[in-house]
Design a protein around this motif. Sequence first.
Motif, PDB file in Angstrom:
ATOM      1  N   PHE A 126     -14.545 -16.033  17.612  1.00 39.39           N
ATOM      2  CA  PHE A 126     -14.678 -17.075  18.638  1.00 39.39           C
ATOM      3  C   PHE A 126     -15.642 -18.109  18.055  1.00 39.39           C
ATOM      4  CE2 PHE A 126     -13.723 -13.159  20.947  1.00 39.39           C
ATOM      5  CZ  PHE A 126     -12.625 -13.566  21.694  1.00 39.39           C
ATOM      6  N   LYS A 127     -15.140 -19.292  17.772  1.00 40.57           N
ATOM      7  CA  LYS A 127     -15.937 -20.286  17.058  1.00 40.57           C
ATOM      8  C   LYS A 127     -16.437 -21.399  17.978  1.00 40.57           C
ATOM      9  CE  LYS A 127     -16.888 -20.271  13.548  1.00 40.57           C
ATOM     10  NZ  LYS A 127     -18.074 -19.543  12.972  1.00 40.57           N
ATOM     11  N   PRO A 128     -17.732 -21.659  17.960  1.00 35.90           N
ATOM     12  CA  PRO A 128     -18.288 -22.757  18.770  1.00 35.90           C
ATOM     13  C   PRO A 128     -18.168 -24.072  17.993  1.00 35.90           C
ATOM     14  CG  PRO A 128     -20.050 -21.599  17.640  1.00 35.90           C
ATOM     15  CD  PRO A 128     -18.761 -20.973  17.165  1.00 35.90           C
TER      16      PRO A 128
ATOM     17  N   THR B 156     -20.480 -10.714  14.505  1.00 36.97           N
ATOM     18  CA  THR B 156     -19.596 -11.784  14.969  1.00 36.97           C
ATOM     19  C   THR B 156     -20.152 -12.413  16.235  1.00 36.97           C
ATOM     20  OG1 THR B 156     -17.244 -12.396  15.172  1.00 36.97           O
ATOM     21  CG2 THR B 156     -17.967 -10.515  16.466  1.00 36.97           C
ATOM     22  N   GLU B 157     -19.756 -13.659  16.450  1.00 39.96           N
ATOM     23  CA  GLU B 157     -20.339 -14.413  17.570  1.00 39.96           C
ATOM     24  C   GLU B 157     -19.636 -14.104  18.884  1.00 39.96           C
ATOM     25  OE1 GLU B 157     -21.267 -18.497  16.813  1.00 39.96           O
ATOM     26  OE2 GLU B 157     -21.676 -18.912  18.922  1.00 39.96           O
ATOM     27  N   VAL B 158     -20.429 -14.077  19.946  1.00 39.53           N
ATOM     28  CA  VAL B 158     -19.862 -14.015  21.300  1.00 39.53           C
ATOM     29  C   VAL B 158     -20.352 -15.268  22.027  1.00 39.53           C
ATOM     30  CG1 VAL B 158     -21.731 -12.488  22.137  1.00 39.53           C
ATOM     31  CG2 VAL B 158     -19.580 -12.635  23.394  1.00 39.53           C
TER      32      VAL B 158
ATOM     33  N   LEU C 142     -23.974  -8.587  17.803  1.00 36.20           N
ATOM     34  CA  LEU C 142     -23.486  -9.712  18.602  1.00 36.20           C
ATOM     35  C   LEU C 142     -24.288 -10.956  18.223  1.00 36.20           C
ATOM     36  CD1 LEU C 142     -23.453  -7.873  22.040  1.00 36.20           C
ATOM     37  CD2 LEU C 142     -21.452  -8.405  20.610  1.00 36.20           C
ATOM     38  N   GLN C 143     -23.602 -11.927  17.634  1.00 39.32           N
ATOM     39  CA  GLN C 143     -24.291 -13.165  17.269  1.00 39.32           C
ATOM     40  C   GLN C 143     -24.294 -14.129  18.452  1.00 39.32           C
ATOM     41  OE1 GLN C 143     -23.351 -14.902  13.417  1.00 39.32           O
ATOM     42  NE2 GLN C 143     -23.328 -16.958  14.292  1.00 39.32           N
ATOM     43  N   ILE C 144     -25.493 -14.641  18.746  1.00 38.45           N
ATOM     44  CA  ILE C 144     -25.611 -15.752  19.697  1.00 38.45           C
ATOM     45  C   ILE C 144     -25.838 -16.993  18.841  1.00 38.45           C
ATOM     46  CG2 ILE C 144     -26.927 -16.749  21.615  1.00 38.45           C
ATOM     47  CD1 ILE C 144     -25.504 -14.172  22.392  1.00 38.45           C
ATOM     48  N   GLY C 145     -24.895 -17.908  18.880  1.00 35.37           N
ATOM     49  CA  GLY C 145     -24.951 -19.081  18.020  1.00 35.37           C
ATOM     50  C   GLY C 145     -26.009 -20.066  18.482  1.00 35.37           C
ATOM     51  N   ALA C 146     -26.339 -20.981  17.570  1.00 39.12           N
ATOM     52  CA  ALA C 146     -27.377 -21.976  17.848  1.00 39.12           C
ATOM     53  C   ALA C 146     -27.081 -22.731  19.145  1.00 39.12           C
ATOM     54  CB  ALA C 146     -27.457 -22.946  16.673  1.00 39.12           C
ATOM     55  N   ARG C 147     -25.811 -23.063  19.354  1.00 41.80           N
ATOM     56  CA  ARG C 147     -25.460 -23.868  20.534  1.00 41.80           C
ATOM     57  C   ARG C 147     -25.642 -23.098  21.840  1.00 41.80           C
ATOM     58  NH1 ARG C 147     -22.990 -24.665  16.184  1.00 41.80           N
ATOM     59  NH2 ARG C 147     -22.385 -26.703  15.392  1.00 41.80           N
TER      60      ARG C 147
ATOM     61  N   LEU D  71     -29.868 -13.531  17.131  1.00 43.38           N
ATOM     62  CA  LEU D  71     -30.132 -14.718  17.947  1.00 43.38           C
ATOM     63  C   LEU D  71     -30.517 -15.877  17.035  1.00 43.38           C
ATOM     64  CD1 LEU D  71     -30.572 -15.967  20.782  1.00 43.38           C
ATOM     65  CD2 LEU D  71     -32.917 -15.081  20.688  1.00 43.38           C
ATOM     66  N   LYS D  72     -29.645 -16.881  17.009  1.00 37.37           N
ATOM     67  CA  LYS D  72     -29.910 -18.032  16.140  1.00 37.37           C
ATOM     68  C   LYS D  72     -30.750 -19.082  16.879  1.00 37.37           C
ATOM     69  CE  LYS D  72     -26.465 -18.047  12.694  1.00 37.37           C
ATOM     70  NZ  LYS D  72     -25.573 -19.015  12.050  1.00 37.37           N
ATOM     71  N   ARG D  73     -31.605 -19.722  16.119  1.00 38.57           N
ATOM     72  CA  ARG D  73     -32.442 -20.780  16.704  1.00 38.57           C
ATOM     73  C   ARG D  73     -31.577 -21.987  17.075  1.00 38.57           C
ATOM     74  NH1 ARG D  73     -37.502 -23.652  13.591  1.00 38.57           N
ATOM     75  NH2 ARG D  73     -38.164 -25.026  15.290  1.00 38.57           N
TER      76      ARG D  73
ATOM     77  N   GLU E 103     -33.475 -18.216  11.611  1.00 41.59           N
ATOM     78  CA  GLU E 103     -33.748 -19.644  11.376  1.00 41.59           C
ATOM     79  C   GLU E 103     -32.547 -20.214  10.620  1.00 41.59           C
ATOM     80  OE1 GLU E 103     -35.813 -22.186  11.947  1.00 41.59           O
ATOM     81  OE2 GLU E 103     -34.685 -23.367  10.488  1.00 41.59           O
ATOM     82  N   ARG E 104     -31.883 -21.192  11.212  1.00 42.01           N
ATOM     83  CA  ARG E 104     -30.656 -21.740  10.608  1.00 42.01           C
ATOM     84  C   ARG E 104     -30.717 -23.253  10.457  1.00 42.01           C
ATOM     85  NH1 ARG E 104     -28.476 -25.550  13.395  1.00 42.01           N
ATOM     86  NH2 ARG E 104     -26.303 -24.899  13.347  1.00 42.01           N
ATOM     87  N   GLY E 105     -31.941 -23.794  10.480  1.00 42.10           N
ATOM     88  CA  GLY E 105     -32.080 -25.238  10.342  1.00 42.10           C
ATOM     89  C   GLY E 105     -32.055 -25.910  11.704  1.00 42.10           C
TER      90      GLY E 105
ATOM     91  N   SER F 247     -26.870 -21.278   4.874  1.00 45.50           N
ATOM     92  CA  SER F 247     -25.572 -21.969   4.848  1.00 45.50           C
ATOM     93  C   SER F 247     -25.526 -23.091   5.873  1.00 45.50           C
ATOM     94  CB  SER F 247     -24.435 -20.983   5.130  1.00 45.50           C
ATOM     95  OG  SER F 247     -24.413 -19.964   4.155  1.00 45.50           O
ATOM     96  N   HIS F 248     -25.889 -22.752   7.127  1.00 44.40           N
ATOM     97  CA  HIS F 248     -25.836 -23.773   8.171  1.00 44.40           C
ATOM     98  C   HIS F 248     -26.998 -24.757   8.058  1.00 44.40           C
ATOM     99  CE1 HIS F 248     -22.940 -20.864   9.660  1.00 44.40           C
ATOM    100  NE2 HIS F 248     -22.354 -21.911  10.207  1.00 44.40           N
ATOM    101  N   ALA F 249     -28.088 -24.344   7.408  1.00 42.82           N
ATOM    102  CA  ALA F 249     -29.179 -25.284   7.160  1.00 42.82           C
ATOM    103  C   ALA F 249     -28.744 -26.314   6.118  1.00 42.82           C
ATOM    104  CB  ALA F 249     -30.423 -24.532   6.692  1.00 42.82           C
TER     105      ALA F 249
ATOM    106  N   SER G  22     -13.026 -23.655   8.527  1.00 43.43           N
ATOM    107  CA  SER G  22     -14.290 -24.144   9.089  1.00 43.43           C
ATOM    108  C   SER G  22     -15.378 -23.989   8.030  1.00 43.43           C
ATOM    109  CB  SER G  22     -14.663 -23.388  10.372  1.00 43.43           C
ATOM    110  OG  SER G  22     -14.893 -22.023  10.108  1.00 43.43           O
ATOM    111  N   ASP G  23     -16.292 -24.936   8.009  1.00 41.61           N
ATOM    112  CA  ASP G  23     -17.490 -24.886   7.159  1.00 41.61           C
ATOM    113  C   ASP G  23     -17.212 -24.648   5.672  1.00 41.61           C
ATOM    114  OD1 ASP G  23     -19.055 -25.506   9.313  1.00 41.61           O
ATOM    115  OD2 ASP G  23     -19.878 -23.497   9.605  1.00 41.61           O
ATOM    116  N   GLY G  24     -16.101 -25.188   5.185  1.00 39.76           N
ATOM    117  CA  GLY G  24     -15.778 -25.024   3.757  1.00 39.76           C
ATOM    118  C   GLY G  24     -16.810 -25.653   2.840  1.00 39.76           C
TER     119      GLY G  24
HETATM  120  C1  PEP Z   1     -21.796 -19.697  12.387  1.00 41.00           C
HETATM  121  O1  PEP Z   1     -22.533 -18.738  12.114  1.00 41.00           O
HETATM  122  O2  PEP Z   1     -20.677 -19.874  11.881  1.00 41.00           O
HETATM  123  C2  PEP Z   1     -22.308 -20.726  13.309  1.00 41.00           C
HETATM  124  C3  PEP Z   1     -21.508 -21.442  14.062  1.00 41.00           C
HETATM  125  O3  PEP Z   1     -23.650 -20.842  13.252  1.00 41.00           O
HETATM  126  P1  PEP Z   1     -24.661 -21.736  14.139  1.00 41.00           P
HETATM  127  O4  PEP Z   1     -24.556 -21.224  15.529  1.00 41.00           O
HETATM  128  O5  PEP Z   1     -25.991 -21.453  13.490  1.00 41.00           O
HETATM  129  O6  PEP Z   1     -24.234 -23.168  13.989  1.00 41.00           O
END
Ligand code: PEP
Length: 348
Positions: free
Chosen positions: A133-135, A166-168, A184-189, A209-211, A239-241, A274-276, A311-313
């Motif tokens: 599930f991609k934000p 993986t993100e939820v 369970l990944q909580i994305g930055a958004r 938990l991403k910043r 910390e992801r930037g 990567s996201h930073a 995504s994110d290539g």
């Molecule tokens: C990801 O991990 O692909 C992602 C969308 O990360 P972020 O929430 O940090 O932008």
Amino acid sequence: MIIVTRPGTTPEQIQRIRDRVAALGIQTNLSVGTTRAVIGCIGDVGKLADLPLLAMAGVESTLPVGRPYKLASLAFAAKATEVSVGGPGGPVVGGAELAVIAGPCSVEGPDMLRRTADHVRGRGARLLRGGAFKPRTSPYAFQGLGDEGLELLAAVRAETGMPVVTEVMDPRDVGHVADHADVLQIGARNMQNYPLLREVGEARTPVLLKRGLSATIKELLLAAEYVLSRGNPDVILCERGIRTFATATRNTFDVGAVPVLKSETHLPVIVDPSHAAGVARYVAPLAFAGIAAGADGFIVEVHPEPAEALSDGNQALTFDAFEDLMDGVAAFASAAGRTLPPAVSAKA
Ligand code: PEP
Ligand code: MN
């Protein structure tokens, strides 16, 4: 909490302020100077958050002394938290061994996921990442394979033994995603999506938990507090930037957040270079910086063919670049007193 009064505040006004604080069961201690008085508040000062102190006659300023987060605070923990992932014998995030999490941004299909998992596992990654599930910032961009992506992750987990991150995004999906994933990944958004934080707090699956894009460290720790206060003790911070005026990288990697978090909280802290970076060639140096600063590990995006990624290539490491990263990080790991996971043969 310390309350400072304005010059000229009357003793009656000071008493009224003290009475309002005392009504919440909090003791006060008064110190009167030549122009100002200082009221020290002692007790469960969290209750003061809802008291509009600055609106009261005579109050000039307030100074928080304690921390608004309790469960996340280092002061409240006997020792650093180690998050065990994927059951007995699985990787531990927050221990001596660095957590290495790698995989594609998105799960795009079985072949690319298997190839990536085999490769990163062979070079020492112990956890597989991949979004189902991609934000996405744009509603027209690839949104992920959804349930099909979860099934693929679970299948590759079974084949490789690698626990899956993986993100939820939706509180209603938490149970379902937890059935297929180990973290369970909580994305930055979504860092401040409080219903989602509460829901993963009810789960018994570790949370990454991403910043948030524009979140302070205090806000990140309060987001963690939401999860912890619901009974889930296994929170890994990332910390992801953050968003700044700088545009040369996708986000600005706040390497200072790592030592700050390490001195504020007992929770493990990893970095997402990567996201930073947003650009593959900057990923390794930022990973090195994060490890040198004391991070407990890193999460990076790897793709068999970045130019074909959905995504994110731009920021995806090729297999060779991931090998270079793992080679290069060894010196930083040992300088930071950490070990790297052993590389395993390509097929179990
Ligand atoms: C990801 O991990 O692909 C992602 C969308 O990360 P972020 O929430 O940090 O932008
Ligand atoms: Mn991504």
